[in-house]
Design a protein around this motif. Structure first.
Motif, short mmCIF file in Angstrom:
data_model
loop_
_atom_site.label_atom_id
_atom_site.label_comp_id
_atom_site.label_asym_id
_atom_site.label_seq_id
_atom_site.Cartn_x
_atom_site.Cartn_y
_atom_site.Cartn_z
N THR A 33 0.84 -1.20 0.00
CA THR A 33 0.00 0.00 0.00
C THR A 33 0.88 1.26 0.00
O THR A 33 0.64 2.21 -0.75
N LEU A 37 1.05 4.36 -2.64
CA LEU A 37 0.71 5.72 -2.19
C LEU A 37 1.87 6.71 -2.29
O LEU A 37 1.66 7.91 -2.36
N VAL A 46 2.28 9.86 3.20
CA VAL A 46 1.89 8.45 3.10
C VAL A 46 1.57 7.90 4.49
O VAL A 46 0.59 7.19 4.68
N ALA A 49 -1.87 8.75 5.57
CA ALA A 49 -2.89 7.94 4.89
C ALA A 49 -2.90 6.52 5.47
O ALA A 49 -3.98 5.96 5.71
N ILE A 76 -7.35 7.94 2.17
CA ILE A 76 -5.98 8.14 1.67
C ILE A 76 -5.74 9.57 1.18
O ILE A 76 -4.69 9.87 0.63
N ALA A 79 -2.36 11.48 1.20
CA ALA A 79 -1.26 11.09 0.30
C ALA A 79 -1.29 11.84 -1.03
O ALA A 79 -0.38 11.68 -1.85
N PHE A 82 -5.50 11.56 -4.51
CA PHE A 82 -6.18 10.44 -3.86
C PHE A 82 -7.17 9.70 -4.75
O PHE A 82 -7.39 8.52 -4.58
N LYS A 85 -4.91 7.45 -6.87
CA LYS A 85 -4.34 6.39 -6.03
C LYS A 85 -5.39 5.40 -5.54
O LYS A 85 -5.10 4.22 -5.35
N THR A 86 -6.61 5.88 -5.36
CA THR A 86 -7.71 4.96 -5.02
C THR A 86 -7.90 3.95 -6.15
O THR A 86 -8.01 2.75 -5.92
#
Ligand code: SF4
Length: 221
Positions: A33, A37, A46, A49, A76, A79, A82, A85-86
């Motif tokens: 993870t 991130l 990070v 998050a 998150i 970070a 988002f 990154k999701t």
């Protein structure tokens, strides 16, 4: 020749900085993870998050598989980027569940080249992320390359400035023993010297590598 130079660089960095204790993370999934991130943000962000995910008891493949996209994005958010990154985290999780029943231990038996190829086929997982996962989450002897790595070896004339990611990775992997602990520590030390000294505008004075031959060509950086 490259082997001696790279060994000397490692020795000087390790003597100065000592062990860097990478990768920070209590579980394999936390490391993965974090690797997703950390793109384009500081590690401090990070950590925030990751802390949110832990507080919400969501830092497992199962939880992230079922969590609502909007809820994950909110967790998150610190970070940065988002929404992107999701999607990337969800892409990884979907690949894991579609192919390996969500079981990370199933990946242990896959040979490194195949696992690397599969990770790179996941949308949003680039070379640095894939190699960070291989090295730090699965203890594979894969050298992680980043902008800090490139800067240091260009400036110390170990490779041409136009070298790409794979050429940089090949430089380390073909010159050094395939030792996971060495690759782990070496990458972390390069990040350290890159942050503190070998910045876009180099601060060579006081740098642990100052006494080694180096060149600074502004057109490259
Ligand atoms: S700051 Fe200077 S001496 Fe230090 S790694 Fe970069 S080029 Fe080498």
């Amino acid at each position: 020749m490259s082997r001696e130079k790279l060994t000397e660089i490692y020795r000087l960095l390790y003597d100065e900085f000592g062990p860097q204790h990478w990768w920070p993370g209590e579980t394999r999934f936390e490391i993965i993870t974090g690797a997703v991130l950390t793109q384009n943000t500081s590690w401090a962000n990070v950590e925030k998050a990751i802390k949110n995910l832990k507080s919400a008891e969501c830092l497992t493949p199962e939880k992230l598989h079922h969590i609502d996209t909007e809820q994950l994005a909110n967790l998150i958010r610190p970070a940065g980027y988002f929404n992107i990154k999701t999607k990337r985290l969800k892409n990884f999780i979907n690949w894991l569940f579609e192919n390996y029943n969500g079981n990370l231990t199933d990946l242990e038996s896959i040979d490194t080249d195949r696992l690397r190829a599969e990770l790179l086929a996941i949308k949003g997982v680039g070379r640095e992320t894939a190699d960070s996962i291989l090295l730090y989450a699965f203890d594979r002897p894969v050298f992680v390359v980043d902008a800090y790595t490139a800067r240091v070896v260009f400036r110390h004339e170990l490779i041409a400035p136009e070298a790409d990611y794979e050429q940089l990775r090949e430089l380390f992997e073909s010159s050094l023993p395939a030792d996971t602990r060495l690759f782990n520590e070496y990458h972390a030390l390069l990040v350290r010297v890159g942050k503190e000294f070998c910045r876009p505008k180099a601060r060579c004075r006081g740098c642990p590598l100052e006494k080694l031959p180096h060149t600074l060509d502004p057109e490259y950086f």
